[in-house]
Design an enzyme around this catalytic site. Structure first.
Site, PDB file in Angstrom:
ATOM      1  N   CYS A 134       0.807  -1.223   0.000  1.00  0.00           N
ATOM      2  CA  CYS A 134       0.000   0.000   0.000  1.00  0.00           C
ATOM      3  C   CYS A 134       0.840   1.274   0.000  1.00  0.00           C
ATOM      4  O   CYS A 134       0.315   2.371  -0.133  1.00  0.00           O
ATOM      5  CB  CYS A 134      -0.958   0.003   1.182  1.00  0.00           C
ATOM      6  N   HIS A 187      -3.151   7.112   2.012  1.00  0.00           N
ATOM      7  CA  HIS A 187      -3.623   5.802   1.565  1.00  0.00           C
ATOM      8  C   HIS A 187      -4.954   5.518   2.255  1.00  0.00           C
ATOM      9  O   HIS A 187      -5.104   5.724   3.471  1.00  0.00           O
ATOM     10  CB  HIS A 187      -2.582   4.731   1.905  1.00  0.00           C
ATOM     11  N   ASN A 247     -10.162  -0.458   0.495  1.00  0.00           N
ATOM     12  CA  ASN A 247      -8.707  -0.330   0.411  1.00  0.00           C
ATOM     13  C   ASN A 247      -8.241  -0.976  -0.897  1.00  0.00           C
ATOM     14  O   ASN A 247      -8.332  -2.185  -1.049  1.00  0.00           O
ATOM     15  CB  ASN A 247      -8.093  -1.033   1.639  1.00  0.00           C
TER      16      ASN A 247
HETATM   17  N1  ACO Z   1     -18.054  -7.854  11.048  1.00  0.00           N
HETATM   18  C1  ACO Z   1     -18.583  -7.925  12.297  1.00  0.00           C
HETATM   19  N2  ACO Z   1     -17.842  -8.117  13.400  1.00  0.00           N
HETATM   20  C2  ACO Z   1     -16.511  -8.206  13.246  1.00  0.00           C
HETATM   21  C3  ACO Z   1     -15.900  -8.149  11.972  1.00  0.00           C
HETATM   22  C4  ACO Z   1     -16.728  -7.958  10.853  1.00  0.00           C
HETATM   23  N3  ACO Z   1     -16.244  -7.881   9.608  1.00  0.00           N
HETATM   24  N4  ACO Z   1     -14.568  -8.261  12.122  1.00  0.00           N
HETATM   25  C5  ACO Z   1     -14.336  -8.402  13.438  1.00  0.00           C
HETATM   26  N5  ACO Z   1     -15.509  -8.376  14.107  1.00  0.00           N
HETATM   27  C6  ACO Z   1     -15.730  -8.460  15.547  1.00  0.00           C
HETATM   28  C7  ACO Z   1     -14.581  -9.145  16.260  1.00  0.00           C
HETATM   29  O1  ACO Z   1     -14.758 -10.545  16.287  1.00  0.00           O
HETATM   30  C8  ACO Z   1     -14.668  -8.520  17.629  1.00  0.00           C
HETATM   31  O2  ACO Z   1     -15.704  -9.146  18.336  1.00  0.00           O
HETATM   32  P1  ACO Z   1     -15.563  -9.442  19.934  1.00  0.00           P
HETATM   33  O3  ACO Z   1     -15.429  -8.085  20.561  1.00  0.00           O
HETATM   34  O4  ACO Z   1     -16.827 -10.153  20.270  1.00  0.00           O
HETATM   35  O5  ACO Z   1     -14.326 -10.274  20.073  1.00  0.00           O
HETATM   36  C9  ACO Z   1     -15.136  -7.087  17.367  1.00  0.00           C
HETATM   37  O6  ACO Z   1     -15.768  -7.121  16.077  1.00  0.00           O
HETATM   38  C10 ACO Z   1     -14.022  -6.074  17.361  1.00  0.00           C
HETATM   39  O7  ACO Z   1     -12.980  -6.549  16.484  1.00  0.00           O
HETATM   40  P2  ACO Z   1     -11.632  -5.785  16.315  1.00  0.00           P
HETATM   41  O8  ACO Z   1     -10.707  -6.604  15.483  1.00  0.00           O
HETATM   42  O9  ACO Z   1     -11.166  -5.321  17.655  1.00  0.00           O
HETATM   43  O10 ACO Z   1     -12.123  -4.512  15.471  1.00  0.00           O
HETATM   44  P3  ACO Z   1     -11.328  -3.212  15.142  1.00  0.00           P
HETATM   45  O11 ACO Z   1     -12.103  -2.046  15.600  1.00  0.00           O
HETATM   46  O12 ACO Z   1      -9.880  -3.291  15.515  1.00  0.00           O
HETATM   47  O13 ACO Z   1     -11.380  -3.164  13.542  1.00  0.00           O
HETATM   48  C11 ACO Z   1     -10.069  -3.569  11.592  1.00  0.00           C
HETATM   49  C12 ACO Z   1     -10.746  -4.189  12.794  1.00  0.00           C
HETATM   50  C13 ACO Z   1     -11.115  -2.842  10.764  1.00  0.00           C
HETATM   51  C14 ACO Z   1      -9.420  -4.667  10.777  1.00  0.00           C
HETATM   52  C15 ACO Z   1      -8.999  -2.544  12.091  1.00  0.00           C
HETATM   53  O14 ACO Z   1      -8.160  -3.154  13.037  1.00  0.00           O
HETATM   54  C16 ACO Z   1      -8.155  -2.015  10.969  1.00  0.00           C
HETATM   55  O15 ACO Z   1      -8.644  -1.314  10.084  1.00  0.00           O
HETATM   56  N6  ACO Z   1      -6.831  -2.274  10.978  1.00  0.00           N
HETATM   57  C17 ACO Z   1      -5.954  -1.795   9.941  1.00  0.00           C
HETATM   58  C18 ACO Z   1      -6.076  -2.711   8.783  1.00  0.00           C
HETATM   59  C19 ACO Z   1      -5.462  -2.169   7.520  1.00  0.00           C
HETATM   60  O16 ACO Z   1      -5.568  -1.000   7.254  1.00  0.00           O
HETATM   61  N7  ACO Z   1      -4.866  -3.054   6.745  1.00  0.00           N
HETATM   62  C20 ACO Z   1      -4.362  -2.754   5.476  1.00  0.00           C
HETATM   63  C21 ACO Z   1      -3.034  -2.060   5.541  1.00  0.00           C
HETATM   64  S1  ACO Z   1      -2.501  -1.582   3.994  1.00  0.00           S
HETATM   65  C22 ACO Z   1      -1.765  -2.885   3.123  1.00  0.00           C
HETATM   66  O17 ACO Z   1      -0.582  -2.963   3.006  1.00  0.00           O
HETATM   67  C23 ACO Z   1      -2.641  -3.933   2.506  1.00  0.00           C
END
Ligand code: ACO
Length: 307
Positions: free
Chosen positions: A111, A234, A264
């Protein structure tokens, strides 16, 4: 000599998968995805490939730049999701658009790829090796995600964006870049496998390092965030963008976003956004813009340009 952006072009597949449709495939829902990421829909290929999307975006960028394909002397494609290994996407684009005089190769920096491609182009232009450069970010991430893994599949989409740069005297270019291979395990994909990610680790890394890196760039250039018209980040997650804006104590209005529409798209996200800003008339001559990329590697960087 500094490369000035002459024009932009994009291609996004017409097939749209919104959060509701996605919720029929995997255990998720529209509210969760919107609240945690800001993403509403993403474009997913049907008949297109990374090469076809890259070529279409390139053609549009050449048209808007009023540059003929034969004038391009360097074509650089940033991608992690090519549909072919050999030849490289850039050579396939060359064949498709008729950029017969271009030297062509691909770059893989996930990215951060578009930002590193932009910097690479600037370095070649500054050293007068190339004068007219076509940079493309093109990704089909839909083929790299496990559609049963709700932690990742909700985030990504397909698309391509391109810009044409021409070397000119004057202008503005400065950059700060970093890589940290020791943190690489946070975001991986092996051949034939799927993207695996420690979402929390990537989130924390992005917020901290992107804001620090932008600060570093501003200090290097003796500028403050008030001197910058737009921060083009990004497009990974709305909350990442909001957190960076907060850390920089800068109005969120200076951080345009289109992740709600595309998700993304890795190295396509910055040129997709630049094109939208350009076409909507948001960008005015002389605007100062900071572009910032971050992603697998881990790698990150920020570059300053004048529109
Ligand atoms: N739908 C519903 N519930 C979900 C989902 C979903 N898609 N995904 C996770 N949950 C649940 C989890 O199981 C958890 O439930 P629990 O509390 O009962 O255990 C709860 O939602 C919270 O999950 P978290 O993982 O803590 O959610 P968070 O707010 O951290 O969001 C996310 C997750 C969106 C992935 C975030 O961490 C993020 O955006 N991280 C950066 C990712 C990124 O940008 N990656 C790409 C980088 S660029 C590249 O090089 C490709």
């Amino acid at each position: 000599m500094i490369g000035k952006i002459y024009g932009t072009g994009i291609y996004a597949p017409s097939n749209i998968m919104d959060n509701h449709t996605l919720a029929q495939k995997v255990d998720t829902n529209d509210t969760w995805i919107r609240e945690r990421t800001g993403i509403v829909r993403r474009h997913i290929i049907e008949d297109d490939t990374t090469v076809s999307m890259a070529s279409k975006a390139a053609k549009e960028a050449l048209e808007t730049s009023q540059v003929r394909a034969e004038e391009v002397d360097f074509t650089l494609v940033s991608t992690i999701s090519s549909n072919i290994i050999l030849p490289c996407v850039a050579c396939e684009v060359q064949k498709e658009i008729g950029a017969v005089n271009a030297t062509c190769f691909d770059l893989n920096a996930a990215c951060t790829g578009f930002l590193f491609a932009y910097n690479t182009a600037q370095a070649y232009i500054a050293s007068k090796i190339f004068q007219t450069v076509l940079i493309i970010g093109a990704e089909t991430l839909s083929g790299m995600v496990d559609w049963t893994d709700r932690n990742t599949c909700i985030l990504f989409g397909d698309g391509a964006g391109a810009v044409v740069l021409k070397g000119e005297e004057g202008g503005l270019f400065s950059t700060v870049t970093h890589s940290s291979g020791k943190q690489g395990a946070a975001l991986t994909c092996v051949p034939g496998g799927y993207i695996k990610m420690d979402g929390h680790a990537v989130f924390r890394f992005a917020v901290k390092e992107v804001s620090q890196c932008i600060q570093e760039l501003l200090e290097k250039e003796n500028l403050s965030s008030e001197d910058i018209d737009y921060f083009v980040l990004h497009q990974a997650n709305r909350r990442i963008v909001e957190s960076v804006a907060k850390r920089l104590e800068t109005d969120l209005e200076k951080f345009p976003m289109n992740l709600q529409e595309y998700g993304n798209t890795s190295s396509a996200s910055i040129p997709l956004l630049l094109n939208q800003m350009n076409r909507s008339g948001l960008l005015k001559k002389g605007n100062k813009i900071v572009m910032a990329g971050f992603g697998a590697g881990l790698s990150w960087g920020a570059s300053l340009l004048e529109w």
